[in-house]
Design a protein around this motif. Structure first.
Motif, PDB file in Angstrom:
ATOM      1  N   UNK A  16      -2.642  21.770  26.968  1.00  0.00           N
ATOM      2  CA  UNK A  16      -2.039  21.566  25.649  1.00  0.00           C
ATOM      3  C   UNK A  16      -0.771  20.716  25.687  1.00  0.00           C
ATOM      4  N   UNK A  17       0.158  20.959  26.597  1.00  0.00           N
ATOM      5  CA  UNK A  17       1.358  20.111  26.604  1.00  0.00           C
ATOM      6  C   UNK A  17       1.030  18.637  26.794  1.00  0.00           C
ATOM      7  N   UNK A  18       0.073  18.356  27.679  1.00  0.00           N
ATOM      8  CA  UNK A  18      -0.291  16.957  27.906  1.00  0.00           C
ATOM      9  C   UNK A  18      -0.912  16.345  26.653  1.00  0.00           C
ATOM     10  N   UNK A  19      -1.734  17.152  25.958  1.00  0.00           N
ATOM     11  CA  UNK A  19      -2.369  16.640  24.742  1.00  0.00           C
ATOM     12  C   UNK A  19      -1.342  16.418  23.633  1.00  0.00           C
ATOM     13  N   UNK A  20      -0.510  17.418  23.388  1.00  0.00           N
ATOM     14  CA  UNK A  20       0.413  17.345  22.258  1.00  0.00           C
ATOM     15  C   UNK A  20       1.571  16.391  22.507  1.00  0.00           C
ATOM     16  N   UNK A  21       1.892  16.173  23.776  1.00  0.00           N
ATOM     17  CA  UNK A  21       3.007  15.265  24.067  1.00  0.00           C
ATOM     18  C   UNK A  21       2.666  13.819  23.731  1.00  0.00           C
ATOM     19  N   UNK A  22       1.406  13.510  23.495  1.00  0.00           N
ATOM     20  CA  UNK A  22       1.019  12.156  23.114  1.00  0.00           C
ATOM     21  C   UNK A  22       1.427  11.825  21.676  1.00  0.00           C
ATOM     22  N   UNK A  23       1.860  12.851  20.937  1.00  0.00           N
ATOM     23  CA  UNK A  23       2.168  12.655  19.519  1.00  0.00           C
ATOM     24  C   UNK A  23       3.602  13.083  19.231  1.00  0.00           C
ATOM     25  N   UNK A  24       4.542  12.177  19.252  1.00  0.00           N
ATOM     26  CA  UNK A  24       5.916  12.524  18.860  1.00  0.00           C
ATOM     27  C   UNK A  24       5.998  12.829  17.376  1.00  0.00           C
ATOM     28  N   UNK A  25       7.070  13.517  16.992  1.00  0.00           N
ATOM     29  CA  UNK A  25       7.185  13.962  15.603  1.00  0.00           C
ATOM     30  C   UNK A  25       7.176  12.808  14.616  1.00  0.00           C
ATOM     31  N   UNK A  26       7.608  11.621  15.037  1.00  0.00           N
ATOM     32  CA  UNK A  26       7.631  10.473  14.132  1.00  0.00           C
ATOM     33  C   UNK A  26       6.232  10.032  13.728  1.00  0.00           C
ATOM     34  N   UNK A  27       5.222  10.382  14.547  1.00  0.00           N
ATOM     35  CA  UNK A  27       3.848   9.990  14.238  1.00  0.00           C
ATOM     36  C   UNK A  27       3.155  10.956  13.292  1.00  0.00           C
ATOM     37  N   UNK A  28       3.784  12.094  12.984  1.00  0.00           N
ATOM     38  CA  UNK A  28       3.137  13.094  12.121  1.00  0.00           C
ATOM     39  C   UNK A  28       4.091  13.493  10.990  1.00  0.00           C
ATOM     40  N   UNK A  29       4.478  12.560  10.156  1.00  0.00           N
ATOM     41  CA  UNK A  29       5.468  12.877   9.118  1.00  0.00           C
ATOM     42  C   UNK A  29       4.955  13.818   8.039  1.00  0.00           C
ATOM     43  N   UNK A  30       3.605  13.964   7.895  1.00  0.00           N
ATOM     44  CA  UNK A  30       3.044  14.804   6.846  1.00  0.00           C
ATOM     45  C   UNK A  30       2.501  16.132   7.366  1.00  0.00           C
TER      46      UNK A  30
END
Length: 625
Positions: A212-226
């Motif tokens: 999970x950390x490896x998967x979720x680390x691919x998406x910084x918070x700036x990429x999921x504003x909604x």
């Protein structure tokens, strides 16, 4: 020349024939055979004519249907109304699937206009449930590429709308050491979904052996504003997660650039081993919905984490979801201090607890130290996840459970209104005592098996040697307690008729404010008493001083010798009550054994007692009627 026919009387003779008679008989036979062949030819011609008429009639019927379709009011509907109808046909308790037999793809197969309406409506494509293909399936690589293209096309049709995406993955790890990693074969699909991450509103991931950390680390918070909802769930066959595996990466998810810092994130569902490593970094105060799954339950750590959640509205706790495995990095469950003061959640309105009977002491302590004065909805699911529950004696903690449950209810400002209850195995007396504790409940969903009196033995742990004893369904004795004015007979009554009356008494009915009642497939009631219940809570509800029942749903169990469907007279009475009193009554007799807890495509694991469009990301709302 005229052929002389053989008379019918001659055909029955048994006398020897002369030469003249033989010749006449042969000539007559040839003439009759010729007439038969002529009739056969006419029959074939008539059949061909008949078939041609049938085909012509079918063509005319198609033309008639086509003309009727042109005149159909549906064709005259404006596009926006037709689109609204299509939208309300989408699944309400899960995301839409890429099945040609379900909306929205189904509508695209009806007509050119319907296809144009569906494919031009972005909100028809704003939800998607994906089942990752099994690695051993034929032509896996090509099919995965085709699926990836279809997913990208699907999500592109949604325009700029927020997305709700769920993924189910049950492929074993490619690692020879059975440890967590990234599945390279599924990475392309995940990358495709990540291209639309700026529109993610709700993401539900149920994956096997994923780091999970490896998967979720691919998406910084700036990429999921909604992003508002993130649900992370381990497949039950996942291998254990090692604490030394990227521990810094876990905390990094909640730091300044991590996905858990998404500005609109309000609902989070995580495995316990991830949630507790975020405790010092997560902005818990911004969450309104929290779900956590445990294998071993760290009581003190859980209490400490909840103390950082003052704005929590909904909470979902799963305990021992795989009793056969433990997480080596988890602290063992410790008992709460007897002097533990209750932790107050002033805004909590919905609480769900899923556990096994082995966790009764933990649930008992939860009821004692959780204070939720504003609670409206409580779901308590207590069962094993395999067949072992059917051979286990009752819990040692049943008495304490009921007492702690009542203590929990006593701290509510207003009486509990909604209860979703499934306790098994449980004694019938304990079940009734639990229901007696919620006299003001308005909406009740219940079920589960109860054990016969011979099985009322307490235990500390489940028996290692299953005993062959069959638990039984909720029966008329329980239904009588829901029926106002009914006489309740004690289970220990003697068989002598002259002593029977002394053993019967009138008891207060359960849940007098009940408006919605749903019983799952563990109900086995007589039709006569069922009709008495309906009548007493509808036609006679004023004089019985109970609320009018508005919705009743009962599913009888799949058994080898079912009670059988309602008779015509019984069904007529129910229809009349429905019409006169506006009650919604649904009585089902399933043809096969239900499989309620596991869906092999990962659409749902344990559904809510009431199915409707979710009112929140983690919990189902109660059906309105």
């Amino acid at each position: 020349m005229t052929t002389r026919c053989v008379s019918r009387s001659s055909l029955r003779t048994t006398q020897p024939l002369n030469h003249g008679t033989i010749a006449a008989t042969k000539t007559s036979l040839e003439e009759i055979a010729r007439k038969g062949r002529n009739l056969d030819r006419h029959i074939v011609e008539l059949r061909a004519l008949h078939n041609s008429f049938v085909l012509e009639r079918q063509a005319l019927l198609r033309l008639i249907e086509g003309h009727k379709a042109l005149l159909s009011p549906l064709n005259g509907l404006p596009t926006d109304i037709l689109e609204e109808i299509f939208y309300h046909c989408l699944p309400t308790t899960r995301n839409a699937t890429m099945s040609p037999d379900e909306p929205p793809l189904l509508f695209g197969r009806v007509s050119k206009r319907w296809r144009e309406v569906v494919y031009s409506s972005p909100r028809m494509w704003a939800t998607l449930h994906i089942v990752v293909l099994q690695a051993e399936s034929p032509q896996y690589k090509q099919r995965m590429e085709d699926m990836t293209k279809s997913v990208d096309s699907w999500l592109s049709r949604s325009g700029a709308l927020p997305l709700s995406i769920s993924i189910y993955h049950n492929n074993p790890s490619s690692s020879a050491h059975s440890r967590r990693s990234m599945d390279r074969k599924s990475q392309l699909l995940l990358n495709t979904i990540a291209h639309h991450s700026h529109r993610w509103r709700a993401v539900y991931l149920s994956l096997r052996n994923i780091d999970w950390p490896q998967l979720l680390s691919q998406l910084p918070y700036a990429d999921v504003p909604m992003l508002e909802t993130l649900c992370i769930k381990d497949n039950l066959r996942s291998c254990p997660w090692n604490a030394s595996q990227a521990s810094d990466a876990v905390t990094g998810l909640a730091k300044s650039m991590g996905i858990l810092r998404a500005p609109t994130l309000r609902a989070l569902d995580l495995p316990g081993y991830l949630a507790h490593r975020l405790c010092n970094y997560m902005q818990w105060h911004s969450l309104t919905s929290l779900g956590i799954s445990y294998w071993d339950f760290p009581c003190q750590a859980f209490a400490g984490m909840l103390s950082h959640l003052p704005n929590l509205i909904e909470c979902l706790i799963r305990i021992s979801y795989d009793p056969s495995e433990t997480w080596p990095d988890e602290d063992p469950a410790t008992s709460f201090s007897g002097e533990q003061s209750p932790i107050t959640f002033p805004k909590l309105r919905s609480l769900l607890i899923f556990a096994t009977p082995d966790d009764d002491s933990i649930v008992q302590n939860m009821f004692r130290w959780i204070s939720a004065p504003s609670l409206i909805h409580l779901a308590w699911k207590r069962t094993y996840h395999d067949a072992s529950w059917s051979s286990s004696p009752l819990s040692f903690f049943e008495e304490e459970l009921v007492q702690s449950f009542r203590e929990f209810l006593s701290r509510l400002v207003s009486p509990l209104e909604e209860l979703d209850l499934s306790l098994q195995p449980v004694s019938q007396s304990t079940l009734i005592r639990v229901l007696e504790s919620v006299p003001s409940v308005k909406r009740l969903s219940t079920g589960g098996y109860v054990l016969p009196p011979s099985r009322h033995r307490i235990r500390d742990r489940p028996s290692s040697q299953p005993r062959k004893s069959i638990p039984y369904h909720h029966d008329d004795e329980i239904l009588q307690r829901f029926t106002p004015g009914s006489m309740h007979n004690r289970s220990d009554r003697p068989s002598q008729p002259d002593q029977f009356d002394n053993r019967s008494k009138r008891l207060p009915c359960l849940c007098p404010n009940l408006e919605i009642l749903k019983y799952d497939s563990h109900a086995q009631f007589s039709h006569q008493l069922l009709l008495e219940l309906i009548r007493s809570r509808s036609l006679l509800h004023p004089q019985n001083h109970v609320a009018r029942l508005r919705t009743l749903s009962i599913q009888f169990p799949f058994t080898q010798q079912p009670l059988g469907p309602l008779s015509d007279a019984e069904e007529s009475r129910i229809v009349a009550i429905e019409k006169d009193w506006g009650i919604k009554i649904n009585i089902e007799y399933p043809l096969s054994s239900p499989m309620g807890w596991m869906n092999n495509e990962g659409m749902a694991v344990g559904t809510s007692g009431f199915e409707s469009r979710p009112a929140s990301p983690l919990l189902h709302q109660w059906a309105s009627s």
